[in-house]
Design an enzyme around this catalytic site. Structure first.
Site, mmCIF file in Angstrom:
data_model
loop_
_atom_site.group_PDB
_atom_site.id
_atom_site.type_symbol
_atom_site.label_atom_id
_atom_site.label_comp_id
_atom_site.label_asym_id
_atom_site.label_seq_id
_atom_site.Cartn_x
_atom_site.Cartn_y
_atom_site.Cartn_z
ATOM 1 N N ARG A 149 0.876 -1.178 0.000
ATOM 2 C CA ARG A 149 0.000 0.000 0.000
ATOM 3 C C ARG A 149 0.909 1.221 0.000
ATOM 4 O O ARG A 149 1.706 1.400 0.909
ATOM 5 C CB ARG A 149 -0.922 0.001 1.227
ATOM 6 C CG ARG A 149 -1.687 1.301 1.396
ATOM 7 C CD ARG A 149 -2.775 1.222 2.440
ATOM 8 N NE ARG A 149 -3.935 0.494 1.945
ATOM 9 C CZ ARG A 149 -5.155 0.596 2.452
ATOM 10 N NH1 ARG A 149 -5.377 1.379 3.501
ATOM 11 N NH2 ARG A 149 -6.150 -0.096 1.944
ATOM 12 N N HIS A 161 -7.477 0.715 -6.382
ATOM 13 C CA HIS A 161 -7.671 -0.135 -5.202
ATOM 14 C C HIS A 161 -8.370 -1.426 -5.667
ATOM 15 O O HIS A 161 -9.537 -1.669 -5.359
ATOM 16 C CB HIS A 161 -8.529 0.617 -4.181
ATOM 17 C CG HIS A 161 -8.521 0.005 -2.811
ATOM 18 N ND1 HIS A 161 -7.733 -1.077 -2.469
ATOM 19 C CD2 HIS A 161 -9.208 0.346 -1.681
ATOM 20 C CE1 HIS A 161 -7.941 -1.367 -1.200
ATOM 21 N NE2 HIS A 161 -8.829 -0.524 -0.700
ATOM 22 N N GLN A 207 -10.252 -4.031 -3.318
ATOM 23 C CA GLN A 207 -11.574 -3.572 -2.876
ATOM 24 C C GLN A 207 -12.649 -4.006 -3.867
ATOM 25 O O GLN A 207 -13.729 -4.461 -3.485
ATOM 26 C CB GLN A 207 -11.564 -2.042 -2.749
ATOM 27 C CG GLN A 207 -12.884 -1.460 -2.276
ATOM 28 C CD GLN A 207 -13.209 -1.862 -0.852
ATOM 29 O OE1 GLN A 207 -12.366 -1.740 0.019
ATOM 30 N NE2 GLN A 207 -14.408 -2.355 -0.604
ATOM 31 N N ASP A 258 -17.339 7.249 -1.557
ATOM 32 C CA ASP A 258 -16.121 7.082 -0.751
ATOM 33 C C ASP A 258 -15.842 8.442 -0.111
ATOM 34 O O ASP A 258 -16.470 9.451 -0.478
ATOM 35 C CB ASP A 258 -14.959 6.630 -1.671
ATOM 36 C CG ASP A 258 -13.665 6.321 -0.910
ATOM 37 O OD1 ASP A 258 -13.723 6.168 0.331
ATOM 38 O OD2 ASP A 258 -12.605 6.239 -1.556
ATOM 39 N N CYS A 312 -16.450 1.687 0.497
ATOM 40 C CA CYS A 312 -15.310 0.831 0.852
ATOM 41 C C CYS A 312 -14.910 0.953 2.316
ATOM 42 O O CYS A 312 -14.252 0.050 2.838
ATOM 43 C CB CYS A 312 -14.129 1.153 -0.050
ATOM 44 S SG CYS A 312 -13.484 2.824 0.163
ATOM 45 N N ARG A 352 -13.618 -8.686 1.800
ATOM 46 C CA ARG A 352 -12.197 -8.437 1.530
ATOM 47 C C ARG A 352 -11.401 -9.700 1.874
ATOM 48 O O ARG A 352 -10.477 -10.084 1.174
ATOM 49 C CB ARG A 352 -11.692 -7.258 2.374
ATOM 50 C CG ARG A 352 -12.350 -5.910 2.070
ATOM 51 C CD ARG A 352 -12.030 -5.433 0.682
ATOM 52 N NE ARG A 352 -10.600 -5.321 0.479
ATOM 53 C CZ ARG A 352 -9.831 -4.311 0.905
ATOM 54 N NH1 ARG A 352 -10.397 -3.275 1.500
ATOM 55 N NH2 ARG A 352 -8.533 -4.311 0.694
HETATM 56 N N1 CP Z 1 -11.398 -0.171 2.410
HETATM 57 C C1 CP Z 1 -10.120 -0.248 2.829
HETATM 58 O O1 CP Z 1 -9.186 -0.522 2.088
HETATM 59 O O2 CP Z 1 -9.972 -0.060 4.179
HETATM 60 P P1 CP Z 1 -8.593 0.093 4.972
HETATM 61 O O3 CP Z 1 -7.995 1.419 4.584
HETATM 62 O O4 CP Z 1 -9.006 0.054 6.408
HETATM 63 O O5 CP Z 1 -7.685 -1.039 4.617
HETATM 64 N N1 NVA Z 2 -10.020 6.685 -1.252
HETATM 65 C C1 NVA Z 2 -9.622 6.241 0.071
HETATM 66 C C2 NVA Z 2 -9.869 4.778 0.223
HETATM 67 C C3 NVA Z 2 -9.521 4.226 1.554
HETATM 68 C C4 NVA Z 2 -9.721 2.739 1.638
HETATM 69 C C5 NVA Z 2 -8.158 6.601 0.305
HETATM 70 O O1 NVA Z 2 -7.347 6.434 -0.606
HETATM 71 O O2 NVA Z 2 -7.845 7.042 1.400
#
Ligand code: CP
Ligand code: NVA
Length: 299
Positions: A103, A130, A133, A218, A258, A286
């Site tokens: 990540r 992502h 997701q 989101d 998400c 997930r």
């Molecule tokens: N939706 C998602 O990826 O959540 P986290 O940021 O908690 O991993």
């Molecule tokens: N769009 C958000 C998603 C988090 C799971 C971010 O990137 O923070």
């Protein structure tokens, strides 16, 4: 050739459908408490430069259930944090583990890492996509409503990483995505353009939601955009998914997010906590969807 999962476009539509089906099966196996240590002895490295609840816990729990082991590696504690090149880190770690989950911010960093990795690299979120997701979201739609092909999905809010993965999902799973964002907050035109008729911007949240089978949103300020929070809150006025917006959708429309969610900001409490919301199933899935992905990439 090592297969990576950096975006939904790294799999064929057929493979993606197979992953969703397998996720449903793995969920049932877990529910029956049947052992399924298909990846016994495998190890997974997780390198997260941003916070996470769902992604981290689902990957760690998932690999344990599959009989493997996970290592959570905070970048600050790796030599990466002291300036060791990303590519060198990839070469080294990929000689020791079976897959690497990352990540990070820039998608290019993830791609650079993957280019030097001997083992599959999985995108656990970048500023661009992502995809994990979306595997869970597709599984959730299939479980509640059946095939998503031919359906209409409304994305309302920021044209961010999750939105851009929904655009790829529309291409790969054969549904139509209508995207309503404030001016200047739309998805990358290149990603949108590549989706052809599968995804199109619309002028208002109402236009997106009318008759839609699913409404998705989101946060308005993603990780890394904390300083823009107030400016964004003003720009996104009128984009909150509330009960009035859900009234103009198809009668059996679902709501997805998400998570993490900000109630009273991008979504009203009575929507996210209401009967059409499937956000807790999305979060749980997930686990199952990523187990299917690990099996696919490693077994
Ligand atoms: N939706 C998602 O990826 O959540 P986290 O940021 O908690 O991993
Ligand atoms: N769009 C958000 C998603 C988090 C799971 C971010 O990137 O923070």
């Amino acid at each position: 050739m090592t297969r990576h999962f950096l975006s939904l476009l790294d799999c064929t539509p057929k493979e993606l459908r197979m992953l969703v089906e397998r996720a449903v099966t793995l969920k049932a196996i877990l529910r029956r408490r049947e052992p399924h240590e298909y990846l016994r002895g495998s190890s997974l490295a997780l390198i997260f430069e941003k916070s996470s609840t769902r992604t981290r816990v689902s990957f760690e729990a998932g690999i344990t259930q599959l009989g493997g082991n996970s290592m959570f590696l905070a970048p600050a504690e790796l030599q990466l944090g002291r300036g060791e090149p990303l590519e060198d880190t990839a070469r080294v770690i990929s000689r020791m583990v079976d897959a690497i989950v990352i990540r990070t911010h820039e998608h290019a960093k993830l791609a650079a890492f993957a280019s030097q990795s001997r083992v599959p690299v999985i995108n656990a979120l970048t500023d661009r996509f992502h995809p994990c997701q979306l595997l869970a979201d597709m599984q959730t739609y299939f479980e509640h409503r059946g095939d998503i092909a031919g359906r209409t999905v409304a994305w309302i809010g920021d044209g961010n990483n999750v939105c851009q993965s929904w655009i790829n999902a529309a291409r790969q799973f054969g549904f139509t995505l209508r995207i309503a964002t404030p001016p200047g907050y739309g998805p990358d035109p290149e990603i949108l353009g590549a989706a052809g008729d599968a995804a199109r911007p619309v002028a208002t949240p109402q236009e997106a939601a009318t008759g839609a089978d699913l409404v998705v949103t989101d946060t308005w300020a993603s990780m890394g955009q904390e300083s823009e929070k107030e400016v964004r809150a003003r720009a996104f006025q009128g984009f909150c998914v509330d009960a009035r917006l859900m009234e103009i959708t198809a009668p059996d429309a679902l709501f997805m997010h998400c998570l993490p969610a900000y109630r009273g900001v991008e979504v009203a409490s009575d929507v996210i906590d209401g009967p059409r919301s499937v956000v807790w199933d999305e979060a749980e899935n997930r686990l199952h969807a990523q187990k299917a992905l690990l099996e696919f990439l490693l077994a």
